[in-house]
Design an enzyme around this catalytic site. Structure first.
Site, PDB file in Angstrom:
ATOM      1  N   GLU A 260     -11.151   7.389   0.816  1.00  0.00           N
ATOM      2  CA  GLU A 260     -10.067   8.221   1.340  1.00  0.00           C
ATOM      3  C   GLU A 260      -8.900   7.973   0.405  1.00  0.00           C
ATOM      4  OE1 GLU A 260      -6.571   8.866   2.708  1.00  0.00           O
ATOM      5  OE2 GLU A 260      -7.082   7.434   4.293  1.00  0.00           O
ATOM      6  N   CYS A 294      -1.156   9.110   4.034  1.00  0.00           N
ATOM      7  CA  CYS A 294      -1.874  10.003   3.124  1.00  0.00           C
ATOM      8  C   CYS A 294      -1.940  11.431   3.645  1.00  0.00           C
ATOM      9  CB  CYS A 294      -3.284   9.476   2.881  1.00  0.00           C
ATOM     10  SG  CYS A 294      -3.336   7.928   1.960  1.00  0.00           S
TER      11      CYS A 294
END
Length: 488
Positions: A260, A294
């Site tokens: 990720e 993020c």
């Protein structure tokens, strides 16, 4: 740490290998600081490649027995771990806030978020079904089973010191894998507190190992995990640049890899949107964790028909923020994790202004100093601004005006990252069109908060590989094995 009322049992101050609390062999340690105050929170062992190899060996040996435990046994342990996280929510949230800086209310929320993954995978552990495949030959029977891959090396970031660990570890243990965790150097205390609770929950020695290290040692620890032939899987959350390096290193032994990586999330508000709802969603999406997530909105695209209204209402809400030490009551915006983070925000603000942007609020380092930056909103941002090309990871909202739906989609997709994207629209046809056309792994429609245990979290392009959470989150920790029975 005693002044905060945190039990010493949750602050072991040592690494965790094979169920034992250990120090670096020469006694070397590194400091953990509060980003809000600069206060020394503690020192933890600064481990390196040798200790990492030791932990990998332990995990590999333990895997031979852990993989034979039943899914029901693993589920019981995971559920107990979840219960312990919630029983210690207040103390764990304080540890998290002290080392990360986010407001205590957000810290409490993250502990609840972490516990949810242990709950979820306690259930999913018992659903790792295989298949019986219809055979084309009468004398054969065909079966597919799923088995754990082996030792999983886990590398987690500082922005969610507990949540990112939980999302990885819970899935790995549910699948039957053993783990070696390298937590971020800025926030190792949460990881060690979780290890303490893992021991109480009954996680066997060697199943969950924690290797804290300083920034100078991070490269060697990560390389050791990636290149060890005893490690079958790497799961990494962090920057795209580091992710690419890890991919190269893991390729040497052809490991399973899930990542990720960075995002640059577009947040689109169409003329058809409920503007008040869009403002509320944007506040949550942009400024949670001081913008250091993020999936944080990074490019905020507002259609011309609602642009002025959105800018005015959005800036008015941002001006209400209370900036300060996350441990103080009423604070809604904490510090950035370190001075490097602040300098990046400052650079993006200066560039946006040089490209014609106008400050609606904030725009400079906060009077609190060090790592604090004013929650900032800049309108009239040019497409040439660096903030549209790079992920800021800070409390800067850059507002861009657009005319047509096609223009918004083009701007949103003009990016090498594709983690999350958001848009607000009351037009159902538009909602379908835009959601399908956005080049991201996750879409929030009329919603600014999309992360939870039941959904597959992950991105496309340079935002990563694989998915975490949901029923799909077990896939990266398991292999399919085909079995053919002949002579029937």
């Amino acid at each position: 740490m005693e002044k905060y009322g945190i039990p010493q049992s949750l602050l072991p101050g040592k690494a965790y290998i094979n169920g034992t609390w250990v120090s670096e062999k020469t006694g070397k340690t590194f400091k953990v600081l509060n980003p809000a105050t600069g206060e020394l929170l503690g020192e933890v062992p600064d481990l390196g490649a040798a200790e990492t190899e030791e932990a990998i060996g332990v995990a590999y040996k333990t895997f031979q027995t852990w993989k034979e435990t039943t899914a029901k046994e693993r589920a019981k342990i995971l559920r107990k771990w979840s219960e312990l996280l919630m029983a210690n929510q207040e103390h764990l949230a304080k540890i998290l806030t002290l080392e990360n800086g986010k407001p205590l209310t957000e810290g409490k929320g993250e502990i609840g978020f972490s516990a949810s993954f242990f709950d979820w995978y306690a259930e999913e552990a018992r659903r790792t079904y295989g298949d019986v495949v219809p055979t084309p030959a009468q004398n054969k029977r065909l079966v597919v089973i799923r088995q754990p891959v082996g030792v999983a090396g886990l590398i987690t970031p500082w922005n969610f010191p507990a949540g990112m660990i939980a999302r990885k570890v819970a899935a790995a243990l549910a699948a039957g894998c053993t783990t070696v965790l390298k937590p971020a150097e800025d926030t190792p205390l949460s990881a060690l507190a979780m290890a303490q609770l893992a021991e109480v929950a009954g996680v066997p020695a060697g199943v969950f190992n924690v290797i804290p290290c300083s920034r100078p040692n991070a490269a060697s620890v990560g390389k050791t995990l990636c290149e060890s032939p005893l490690v079958a899987k790497i799961s990494f959350t962090g920057s795209s640049a580091t992710g690419k390096l890890i991919l190269k290193q893991a390729a040497s032994t052809v490991k399973k890899v899930s990542m990720e990586l960075g995002g640059n999330a577009p947040f689109i508000v169409f003329n058809s949107a409920n503007v008040d709802a869009a403002v509320k969603g944007a506040i949550l999406c942009k400024y949670r964790g001081s913008g250091q997530t993020c999936v944080s909105a990074n490019r905020m695209l507002i259609q011309e028909g609602v642009y002025d209204e959105f800018c005015s209402k959005f800036a008015a809400e941002v001006k209400k923020f209370v900036v300060g030490d996350g441990m103080q009551e009423g604070v809604t915006q904490g510090p950035l994790i370190n001075e490097r983070g602040l300098e990046k925000v400052k650079r993006h603000v200066e560039d946006a202004l040089q490209n014609g942007g106008k400050v609606l609020c904030g725009g400079k380092p906060h009077s609190l100093g060090r790592t604090f930056f004013e929650p900032t909103v800049i309108s009239e941002v040019s497409n040439k601004a660096v903030v549209l090309q790079e992920e800021t990871f800070g409390p800067l909202a850059a507002l861009v005006k657009f005319n047509t739906e096609a223009e918004a989609i083009a701007i949103a997709n003009n990016c090498r990252h594709g983690l999350a994207g958001y848009f607000y629209s009351q037009d159902i046809s538009q909602a379908w069109r835009v959601a399908e056309q956005m080049e991201v792994g996750m879409v929030g429609i009329n919603e600014g908060l999309i992360s939870m245990d039941v959904i597959p979290f992950g991105g496309v392009k340079e935002s990563g590989l694989g998915r975490e959470g949901s029923k799909y989150g077990l896939d990266d920790y398991m292999e399919m094995k085909y079995i053919c029975f002949g002579g029937i």
